[in-house]
Design an enzyme around this catalytic site. Structure first.
Site, PDB file in Angstrom:
ATOM      1  N   GLY A   1     -33.813 -16.091  11.869  1.00 31.78           N
ATOM      2  CA  GLY A   1     -34.352 -16.389  13.194  1.00 31.78           C
ATOM      3  C   GLY A   1     -35.770 -16.900  13.205  1.00 31.78           C
TER       4      GLY A   1
ATOM      5  CE  LYS B   1     -39.037 -25.787   8.090  1.00 27.78           C
ATOM      6  NZ  LYS B   1     -38.635 -24.364   8.274  1.00 27.78           N
TER       7      LYS B   1
ATOM      8  CB  THR C   1     -36.431 -22.178  13.802  1.00 27.27           C
ATOM      9  OG1 THR C   1     -36.526 -22.647  12.444  1.00 27.27           O
ATOM     10  CG2 THR C   1     -36.693 -23.328  14.757  1.00 27.27           C
TER      11      THR C   1
ATOM     12  N   GLY D   1     -28.908 -14.990  20.312  1.00 28.30           N
ATOM     13  CA  GLY D   1     -28.495 -16.097  21.158  1.00 28.30           C
ATOM     14  C   GLY D   1     -29.611 -16.743  21.945  1.00 28.30           C
TER      15      GLY D   1
END
Length: 238
Positions: free
Chosen positions: A14, A37, A16, A202
Site C-alpha cells: 500500500g 519516484k 503508493t 480499497g
C-alpha cells in the site's frame, strides 16, 4: 519536514496509496507537494506509474520519475535487463533536494522495501534518505507476518542512524482478524516507532473526491491528519 522518504516492508503493502494520502492531506492544508519516484518498474513507456496514481488520487502535485523500466523487478535488475541506465542514490537525492526548494513537501517513494537495489553499486533508498538527512515513513501490511518484516526494517533504519518517522498500515480491512487487531499494539512495540495511520482497504479505488475527503482521517497529526492510534485500537480491540 521538507522531505519525507516513504518505503514499505515489501511489495504490495500500500505504499503508493499511503503516499497519496500524505500528499492529499498536505494539499488540503494548503501546502505545495512534489512526489519523486526515483525508479519505476513494471510499466511501459506510456503507462501510468505510481507517481501518476498519486496525482490522480491526491490532486495537484508535481511528479517526477528518474528511471522507468518495463519489467516488475528490483530497479537494478530491471535496468540491467532492459539495457537502460540505473538511477543512483545521489541522483535521487539531488532531484529531491531541488524539488524541496520549490515545494513545501517532497515525498520520495521507493520501490519495494528499504534495501532494494537501485544500481550496480548496491545503492538503496536508505542511501537516499541518508544523503537527504530525511525521515523515513514505513508502510506495513496489517496481518500475520508483518511484525517480522517491520522489525527488520526498523533495525536497519537504526543501524544506519536514519530517522524513523513511524509506521502506517497500508490496507486495513473492514473485518480485521485476530492477528491484525493484535498488531495495532505489537507494531509500535516491535518497531520502537509510533503507529501513524491506517488506510482503509480499497482506498485506492475510491473516487478522487472521496479519497481526498477521507485522507486526513487516516493519518496521525504528525502527518497532518486527525487519526488517533489509541482511539483506533480501542475501537478494534473492545
Amino acid at each position: 519536514m521538507a522531505v519525507l522518504v516513504i518505503t514499505g516492508t515489501g511489495t504490495e503493502v500500500g505504499k503508493t496509496v499511503v503516499t497519496a494520502a500524505v500528499a492529499a492531506t498536505a494539499l488540503a492544508a494548503g501546502r505545495s507537494v512534489a512526489v519523486l519516484k526515483p525508479a519505476q518498474t513494471g510499466v511501459g513507456p506510456h503507462e501510468r506509474g505510481d507517481a501518476d496514481e498519486v496525482a490522480r488520487l491526491a490532486g495537484a502535485v508535481t511528479t517526477l520519475e528518474l528511471g522507468r523500466y518495463p519489467e516488475p523487478l528490483a530497479p537494478a535488475t530491471a535496468a540491467r535487463r532492459a539495457g537502460l541506465p540505473t538511477v543512483s542514490p545521489e541522483a535521487a537525492a539531488e532531484a529531491a533536494a531541488k524539488l524541496a526548494t520549490e515545494h513545501d513537501l517532497v515525498l520520495v517513494e521507493g520501490a519495494g522495501g528499504l534495501l532494494v537495489r537501485f544500481d550496480d553499486a548496491d545503492g538503496t533508498l536508505a542511501d537516499v534518505a541518508r544523503l537527504l538527512d530525511a525521515p523515513v515513513l514505513v508502510v506495513a501490511s496489517a496481518g500475520l507476518g508483518t511484525l517480522n518484516t517491520t522489525e527488520l526494517t526498523a533495525r536497519e533504519l537504526r543501524l544506519r542512524e536514519l530517522e524513523f518517522a513511524g509506521v502506517v498500515i497500508g490496507s486495513w480491512p473492514d473485518s480485521p482478524d485476530l492477528a491484525m487487531r493484535c498488531n495495532l499494539a505489537d507494531l509500535p512495540a516491535v518497531s520502537g516507532a509510533p503507529l501513524l495511520g491506517a488506510v482503509p482497504e480499497g482506498a485506492g479505488i475510491l473516487s478522487p473526491a472521496d479519497f481526498r475527503a477521507g485522507a486526513p482521517g487516516w493519518l496521525d497529526h504528525r502527518l497532518g491528519g486527525r487519526w488517533n492510534a489509541g482511539v483506533f485500537a480501542a475501537a478494534h480491540t473492545a
